[in-house]
Design an enzyme around this catalytic site. Sequence first.
Site, PDB file in Angstrom:
ATOM      1  N   CYS A  80       0.822  -1.212   0.000  1.00  0.00           N
ATOM      2  CA  CYS A  80       0.000   0.000   0.000  1.00  0.00           C
ATOM      3  C   CYS A  80       0.861   1.271   0.000  1.00  0.00           C
ATOM      4  O   CYS A  80       1.453   1.580  -1.025  1.00  0.00           O
ATOM      5  CB  CYS A  80      -0.985  -0.060   1.167  1.00  0.00           C
ATOM      6  SG  CYS A  80      -2.422   0.966   0.885  1.00  0.00           S
ATOM      7  N   HIS A 170      -3.324  -5.148   1.484  1.00  0.00           N
ATOM      8  CA  HIS A 170      -2.626  -5.457   2.744  1.00  0.00           C
ATOM      9  C   HIS A 170      -2.704  -6.952   3.038  1.00  0.00           C
ATOM     10  O   HIS A 170      -3.645  -7.394   3.714  1.00  0.00           O
ATOM     11  CB  HIS A 170      -3.298  -4.731   3.911  1.00  0.00           C
ATOM     12  CG  HIS A 170      -3.098  -3.257   3.906  1.00  0.00           C
ATOM     13  ND1 HIS A 170      -2.078  -2.628   4.572  1.00  0.00           N
ATOM     14  CD2 HIS A 170      -3.803  -2.276   3.308  1.00  0.00           C
ATOM     15  CE1 HIS A 170      -2.155  -1.333   4.394  1.00  0.00           C
ATOM     16  NE2 HIS A 170      -3.195  -1.084   3.626  1.00  0.00           N
ATOM     17  N   GLU A 172      -1.088  -8.494   5.125  1.00  0.00           N
ATOM     18  CA  GLU A 172      -0.892  -8.689   6.579  1.00  0.00           C
ATOM     19  C   GLU A 172      -2.209  -8.549   7.348  1.00  0.00           C
ATOM     20  O   GLU A 172      -2.263  -8.841   8.535  1.00  0.00           O
ATOM     21  CB  GLU A 172       0.175  -7.716   7.117  1.00  0.00           C
ATOM     22  CG  GLU A 172      -0.247  -6.267   7.307  1.00  0.00           C
ATOM     23  CD  GLU A 172      -0.344  -5.465   6.019  1.00  0.00           C
ATOM     24  OE1 GLU A 172      -0.214  -6.047   4.929  1.00  0.00           O
ATOM     25  OE2 GLU A 172      -0.570  -4.250   6.106  1.00  0.00           O
TER      26      GLU A 172
HETATM   27  N1  GLN Z   1      -3.690   6.315   1.048  1.00  0.00           N
HETATM   28  C1  GLN Z   1      -2.399   6.056   1.607  1.00  0.00           C
HETATM   29  C2  GLN Z   1      -1.313   6.865   0.885  1.00  0.00           C
HETATM   30  O1  GLN Z   1      -1.567   7.437  -0.118  1.00  0.00           O
HETATM   31  C3  GLN Z   1      -2.054   4.580   1.545  1.00  0.00           C
HETATM   32  C4  GLN Z   1      -3.056   3.804   2.373  1.00  0.00           C
HETATM   33  C5  GLN Z   1      -2.491   2.605   3.055  1.00  0.00           C
HETATM   34  O2  GLN Z   1      -1.270   2.393   3.127  1.00  0.00           O
HETATM   35  N2  GLN Z   1      -3.355   1.835   3.636  1.00  0.00           N
HETATM   36  O3  GLN Z   1      -0.216   6.918   1.330  1.00  0.00           O
END
Ligand code: GLN
Length: 193
Positions: A80, A170, A172
């Site tokens: 992410c 994710h 995890e």
């Molecule tokens: N929206 C977050 C970003 O742009 C990422 C979201 C996440 O890691 N769950 O950094």
Amino acid sequence: MSAIGILAVQGAFLEHEQILSRLGVPWFEIRQKRDLERPMGGLLLPGGESTVMGKLLRELELFSPLREAIQKGLPVFGTCAGLILLASRLQNGEPAHLATMEISARRNAYGRQLGSFHTEEEFRGIGKIPMTFIRAPIIEQVWGDAEILAEVDGKAVAARQGNQLATAFHPELTDSLAVHEYFLEMVSKAERI
Ligand code: GLN
């Protein structure tokens, strides 16, 4: 296997620590430059807020040493916000961070309202796995040696380039250990070379 360094300056690093512990893999937290003196078999960049993480990486002087280590082949897994840190290009003209992976990412690609959802999809080399998305990015383009490993509704959500692995979701936060095992396989292969 050498320990996995987990970037622990912000975000959802605890969940990765729990998964690695369940898999019996040694890990340590990276919070300051001194932590990089430890032998590291692989690097994990968790979810969180990529803008904040990028800023902290620079302020804590972790940015250049980590970038160099990745460029020299240190296996890295970004989830992410971690994917956003690895992307060479960000949409909307935002500046990139580590920029070691030949992918472009769009932050908050699913919108802020409908930002979080759960699904199951194929992951190349693994099979069908659960995927949890939280205000996730998507991978808009891959080029060079980067390849797409998973798609959801026609949008790329996982990619690999050599020793670099990135997922928009994710792993995890699901009960599947498969993507972490996939990464650990990359780490042990890199150690055998
Ligand atoms: N929206 C977050 C970003 O742009 C990422 C979201 C996440 O890691 N769950 O950094």
